[in-house]
Design a protein around this motif. Structure first.
Motif, PDB file in Angstrom:
ATOM      1  N   TYR A 282      52.790  30.155  38.435  1.00 13.47           N
ATOM      2  CA  TYR A 282      53.210  30.012  37.037  1.00 13.47           C
ATOM      3  C   TYR A 282      52.282  30.807  36.109  1.00 13.47           C
ATOM      4  O   TYR A 282      52.738  31.461  35.173  1.00 13.47           O
ATOM      5  N   GLY A 283      50.996  30.749  36.367  1.00 16.04           N
ATOM      6  CA  GLY A 283      50.045  31.528  35.581  1.00 16.04           C
ATOM      7  C   GLY A 283      50.179  33.018  35.822  1.00 16.04           C
ATOM      8  O   GLY A 283      50.050  33.828  34.898  1.00 16.04           O
ATOM      9  N   ILE A 284      50.432  33.394  37.074  1.00 12.55           N
ATOM     10  CA  ILE A 284      50.630  34.817  37.397  1.00 12.55           C
ATOM     11  C   ILE A 284      51.841  35.349  36.652  1.00 12.55           C
ATOM     12  O   ILE A 284      51.810  36.434  36.061  1.00 12.55           O
ATOM     13  N   SER A 285      52.941  34.583  36.642  1.00  8.79           N
ATOM     14  CA  SER A 285      54.171  35.014  35.977  1.00  8.79           C
ATOM     15  C   SER A 285      53.995  35.053  34.459  1.00  8.79           C
ATOM     16  O   SER A 285      54.455  35.988  33.794  1.00  8.79           O
ATOM     17  N   GLY A 316      46.226  33.683  35.177  1.00  7.84           N
ATOM     18  CA  GLY A 316      46.565  34.724  34.211  1.00  7.84           C
ATOM     19  C   GLY A 316      45.408  35.662  33.929  1.00  7.84           C
ATOM     20  O   GLY A 316      45.573  36.670  33.248  1.00  7.84           O
ATOM     21  N   GLY A 317      44.214  35.328  34.437  1.00 10.06           N
ATOM     22  CA  GLY A 317      43.043  36.176  34.278  1.00 10.06           C
ATOM     23  C   GLY A 317      42.076  35.680  33.217  1.00 10.06           C
ATOM     24  O   GLY A 317      42.474  35.052  32.232  1.00 10.06           O
ATOM     25  N   ILE A 318      40.787  35.947  33.453  1.00  7.80           N
ATOM     26  CA  ILE A 318      39.721  35.649  32.491  1.00  7.80           C
ATOM     27  C   ILE A 318      38.823  36.876  32.422  1.00  7.80           C
ATOM     28  O   ILE A 318      38.355  37.354  33.451  1.00  7.80           O
ATOM     29  N   GLN A 319      38.570  37.383  31.212  1.00  6.36           N
ATOM     30  CA  GLN A 319      37.785  38.607  31.079  1.00  6.36           C
ATOM     31  C   GLN A 319      37.015  38.623  29.768  1.00  6.36           C
ATOM     32  O   GLN A 319      37.496  38.151  28.741  1.00  6.36           O
ATOM     33  N   ASP A 320      35.808  39.190  29.837  1.00  7.30           N
ATOM     34  CA  ASP A 320      34.936  39.350  28.676  1.00  7.30           C
ATOM     35  C   ASP A 320      34.582  37.991  28.069  1.00  7.30           C
ATOM     36  O   ASP A 320      35.014  37.635  26.967  1.00  7.30           O
ATOM     37  N   VAL A 321      33.772  37.251  28.816  1.00  8.81           N
ATOM     38  CA  VAL A 321      33.220  35.982  28.344  1.00  8.81           C
ATOM     39  C   VAL A 321      31.728  36.179  28.120  1.00  8.81           C
ATOM     40  O   VAL A 321      31.022  36.659  29.007  1.00  8.81           O
ATOM     41  N   ARG A 322      31.238  35.822  26.937  1.00  6.98           N
ATOM     42  CA  ARG A 322      29.840  36.019  26.574  1.00  6.98           C
ATOM     43  C   ARG A 322      29.238  34.667  26.192  1.00  6.98           C
ATOM     44  O   ARG A 322      29.673  34.050  25.207  1.00  6.98           O
ATOM     45  N   ALA A 323      28.259  34.213  26.952  1.00  2.00           N
ATOM     46  CA  ALA A 323      27.626  32.925  26.685  1.00  2.00           C
ATOM     47  C   ALA A 323      26.130  33.120  26.542  1.00  2.00           C
ATOM     48  O   ALA A 323      25.511  33.818  27.358  1.00  2.00           O
ATOM     49  N   GLU A 324      25.541  32.501  25.529  1.00  2.00           N
ATOM     50  CA  GLU A 324      24.105  32.647  25.322  1.00  2.00           C
ATOM     51  C   GLU A 324      23.530  31.420  24.619  1.00  2.00           C
ATOM     52  O   GLU A 324      24.234  30.693  23.930  1.00  2.00           O
ATOM     53  N   ILE A 335      26.726  27.310  35.695  1.00  2.00           N
ATOM     54  CA  ILE A 335      27.899  28.168  35.599  1.00  2.00           C
ATOM     55  C   ILE A 335      28.676  28.030  36.906  1.00  2.00           C
ATOM     56  O   ILE A 335      28.118  28.192  37.987  1.00  2.00           O
ATOM     57  N   ARG A 336      29.964  27.756  36.795  1.00  2.00           N
ATOM     58  CA  ARG A 336      30.769  27.565  38.004  1.00  2.00           C
ATOM     59  C   ARG A 336      32.054  28.377  37.900  1.00  2.00           C
ATOM     60  O   ARG A 336      32.755  28.324  36.886  1.00  2.00           O
ATOM     61  N   ILE A 337      32.340  29.147  38.933  1.00  6.92           N
ATOM     62  CA  ILE A 337      33.607  29.871  39.037  1.00  6.92           C
ATOM     63  C   ILE A 337      34.423  29.195  40.130  1.00  6.92           C
ATOM     64  O   ILE A 337      33.970  29.067  41.269  1.00  6.92           O
ATOM     65  N   LYS A 338      35.637  28.762  39.781  1.00  9.99           N
ATOM     66  CA  LYS A 338      36.491  28.014  40.709  1.00  9.99           C
ATOM     67  C   LYS A 338      37.811  28.769  40.907  1.00  9.99           C
ATOM     68  O   LYS A 338      38.540  28.999  39.945  1.00  9.99           O
ATOM     69  N   THR A 339      38.096  29.118  42.143  1.00 11.76           N
ATOM     70  CA  THR A 339      39.352  29.797  42.427  1.00 11.76           C
ATOM     71  C   THR A 339      39.733  29.544  43.878  1.00 11.76           C
ATOM     72  O   THR A 339      39.061  28.789  44.586  1.00 11.76           O
ATOM     73  N   ALA A 340      40.837  30.161  44.321  1.00  7.05           N
ATOM     74  CA  ALA A 340      41.324  29.925  45.685  1.00  7.05           C
ATOM     75  C   ALA A 340      42.387  30.948  46.036  1.00  7.05           C
ATOM     76  O   ALA A 340      42.957  31.620  45.164  1.00  7.05           O
ATOM     77  N   VAL A 341      42.656  31.076  47.327  1.00  9.00           N
ATOM     78  CA  VAL A 341      43.811  31.848  47.789  1.00  9.00           C
ATOM     79  C   VAL A 341      45.065  31.240  47.162  1.00  9.00           C
ATOM     80  O   VAL A 341      45.249  30.023  47.146  1.00  9.00           O
ATOM     81  N   GLY A 342      45.912  32.090  46.603  1.00  9.50           N
ATOM     82  CA  GLY A 342      47.105  31.613  45.912  1.00  9.50           C
ATOM     83  C   GLY A 342      46.975  31.631  44.406  1.00  9.50           C
ATOM     84  O   GLY A 342      47.979  31.597  43.695  1.00  9.50           O
ATOM     85  N   ARG A 343      45.744  31.711  43.917  1.00 14.84           N
ATOM     86  CA  ARG A 343      45.552  31.744  42.468  1.00 14.84           C
ATOM     87  C   ARG A 343      45.923  33.110  41.881  1.00 14.84           C
ATOM     88  O   ARG A 343      46.457  33.191  40.776  1.00 14.84           O
ATOM     89  N   GLY A 344      45.615  34.182  42.609  1.00 12.84           N
ATOM     90  CA  GLY A 344      45.791  35.496  42.007  1.00 12.84           C
ATOM     91  C   GLY A 344      44.871  35.639  40.808  1.00 12.84           C
ATOM     92  O   GLY A 344      43.825  34.996  40.716  1.00 12.84           O
ATOM     93  N   GLY A 345      45.255  36.479  39.865  1.00 11.63           N
ATOM     94  CA  GLY A 345      44.483  36.623  38.642  1.00 11.63           C
ATOM     95  C   GLY A 345      43.117  37.245  38.868  1.00 11.63           C
ATOM     96  O   GLY A 345      42.842  37.853  39.908  1.00 11.63           O
ATOM     97  N   PHE A 346      42.231  37.086  37.904  1.00  8.61           N
ATOM     98  CA  PHE A 346      40.897  37.699  37.989  1.00  8.61           C
ATOM     99  C   PHE A 346      39.926  36.947  37.092  1.00  8.61           C
ATOM    100  O   PHE A 346      40.311  36.299  36.113  1.00  8.61           O
ATOM    101  N   VAL A 347      38.657  37.018  37.454  1.00 12.61           N
ATOM    102  CA  VAL A 347      37.542  36.593  36.603  1.00 12.61           C
ATOM    103  C   VAL A 347      36.559  37.748  36.626  1.00 12.61           C
ATOM    104  O   VAL A 347      35.936  38.021  37.652  1.00 12.61           O
ATOM    105  N   LYS A 348      36.421  38.444  35.524  1.00  8.19           N
ATOM    106  CA  LYS A 348      35.538  39.613  35.521  1.00  8.19           C
ATOM    107  C   LYS A 348      34.912  39.824  34.146  1.00  8.19           C
ATOM    108  O   LYS A 348      35.422  39.344  33.140  1.00  8.19           O
TER     109      LYS A 348
END
Length: 486
Positions: A282-285, A316-324, A335-348
């Motif tokens: 659903y997020g990919i679409s 749907g993707g996550i990009q350009d996150v700035r934390a300070e 800081i935790r990145i949570k994903t899995a096979v089937g999620r698709g998308g990106f965190v970069k």
């Protein structure tokens, strides 16, 4: 002649005295009496100033529409009537609804455009315990279902969709979700629909949520979704951590662009800030990423989850996150990145710097094995892309394990950079402070020594953007109004 002079002086003195009295009456900020039948009612007149991205030309009080702040009477219809009336001024300088001191019991109500909801410092919104005051709405299209149940979801306490220029603010006033009833039903499996949030703003632009305290949310507290140019600042969020209040995330920007979260204090039964963008197919679409997000000057306590989480719904993707300038206390992970096979998308392109962590289970945690799928229709070939993760200038103490970094076999997490990080291990820390699988990157000036997948290299520091995002430069105006209330 002398008599005329004296008489003239006397008249002048009387005139001056009259002027002083009139000025005093005009500028009076205290208690006056208005007759209501034979009974006198005290009315307070208060001058209030606050900062916001927009000021309003028209102001009304909830009491003008039959509101009763006794903590017993339902004000749902009063809120609805007030906002419907004030909506007519959207293109005539905008409008503001003032909530006076008192305890204002209410079910869900919808906001309007070019509108400010302002809560007095002694005002408390109490969420109704009656399910009939919480209409059921459709699942989010990027999720395909509710998070608690497969069907729809209860609408949020304060809700808005397709809005422009909307503000919810106050002088540290309180919004109490009275969530214990919802937590119990959730734990016992008695909910047909997903629990409500305290605030959800959808498909909107120019949103400000500021200077409020949120208590006891039934589920997530603040949820901007499919929105842009969002400011969340000066917010305190308090959720019970013993006994646990399930899924009471603090702030969840979801498929949003240009978001600023600053100067917030969060005690959470789940993640303090959870960055999201849709669930599996659903997020990919839907394909709407969260991007251009700034998080700064955040203090967080999250014993069972993360200070900042990216995912797990990130399809749907996550990009350009700035934390300070983040302070984490007694939390499961920084800081935790949570994903899995089937999620698709990106965190970069994730950048974090100047973070202090005290008493943590993990400082850093990345996992490609976070299940919890929306349904069994997800694509097993939809692999997420995790790359360009930078952590720099951090210190931690009393940490059980420095890092747990687990990519996906055949789909490694790449471009990880960690620099100038010192982690003090707890007395009963794990013997191996770092575990790394299917990841690659570099480190410099990191203690204790990282795993072999993150070799030491001679670089000054990991990158952090030097430009400012547009949302950081939004002007805050000084707004003011006179509040008359009984």
């Amino acid at each position: 002649m002398e008599f005329c002079r004296k008489n003239s002086k006397l008249q002048v003195m009387k005139l001056l005295l009259l002027v002083v009295v009139l000025v005093g009456l005009i500028s009076f900020e205290g208690v006056e009496c208005r007759k209501k039948g034979k009974k006198k009612v005290k009315v307070l007149d208060e001058y209030i100033e606050y900062s916001a991205m927009s000021c309003r030309a028209h102001v009304a009080s909830l009491t003008d529409f039959g509101g009763v702040g006794d903590g017993i009477t339902s004000n749902t219809n009063a809120f609805k009537a007030a906002i419907e009336h004030l909506g007519q001024f959207s293109y005539d300088g905008g409008s503001q609804l003032f909530v006076p001191p008192g305890q204002w019991l209410t079910g869900s109500f919808n906001l309007t455009s070019h509108f400010t909801l302002f809560l007095h410092k002694d005002a408390v919104l109490l969420a109704s315990q009656e399910e009939s005051e919480w209409p059921v709405i459709a699942p989010l299209p990027s999720y395909g279902r509710g998070r608690d149940a497969a069907g729809g979801r209860y609408i949020s306490l304060i809700f808005g969709t397709n809005l422009t220029d909307v503000i919810v603010t106050g002088d540290n006033a309180t919004i109490d979700g009275q969530g214990a009833l919802w937590w119990q039903k959730f734990k016992k499996g008695k909910l047909k629909y997903t629990r409500p949030y305290l605030i959800e703003i959808m498909y909107s632009d120019q949103v400000q949520i500021s200077n409020l305290t949120f208590l006891n949310s039934p589920s997530w507290n603040v949820h901007p979704v499919y929105s842009s140019n969002v400011i969340i600042k000066g917010v305190t969020i308090l959720a019970p951590i013993v006994p646990i209040s399930p899924n009471t995330d603090g702030i969840n920007p979801d498929s949003c662009t240009n978001v600023l979260i600053e100067d917030c204090y969060i005690v959470s039964g789940d993640d303090c800030v959870a960055v999201k963008s849709g669930w599996d197919e659903y997020g990919i679409s839907f394909a709407m990423p969260t991007q251009h997000l700034v998080i700064r000057r955040l203090t967080c306590i999250s014993p069972d989850s993360a200070v900042i989480a990216l995912g797990s719904e990130m399809s749907g993707g996550i990009q350009d996150v700035r934390a300070e300038d983040i302070l984490a206390i007694n939390s499961e992970s920084g800081i935790r990145i949570k994903t899995a096979v089937g999620r698709g998308g990106f965190v970069k392109d994730i950048f974090v710097r100047r973070m202090t962590m005290k008493t943590m289970k993990w400082a850093f945690w990345m996992t490609g094995n976070y299940g919890s799928h929306a349904d069994n229709k997800y694509d097993p070939n939809a692999l997420p892309v995790i790359q360009g993760i930078s952590y720099t200038d951090m210190v931690a103490d009393n940490v059980t394990m420095a890092a747990r970094l687990e990519g996906i076999d055949g789909d490694p997490f790449t471009g990880i950079c960690i620099s100038n990080v010192t982690i003090g291990m707890a007395r009963k820390a794990k013997k191996v402070p770092w575990t790394c699988t299917n990841i690659s990157g570099i480190t410099t000036g990191v203690s204790p020594k990282p795993c072999d997948s993150l070799p030491e290299q001679e670089v000054t520091s990991c990158p952090y953007p030097t430009d400012s995002l547009a949302i950081e430069n939004v002007e805050q105006k000084l707004c003011s109004f006179r509040a008359n209330y009984k």
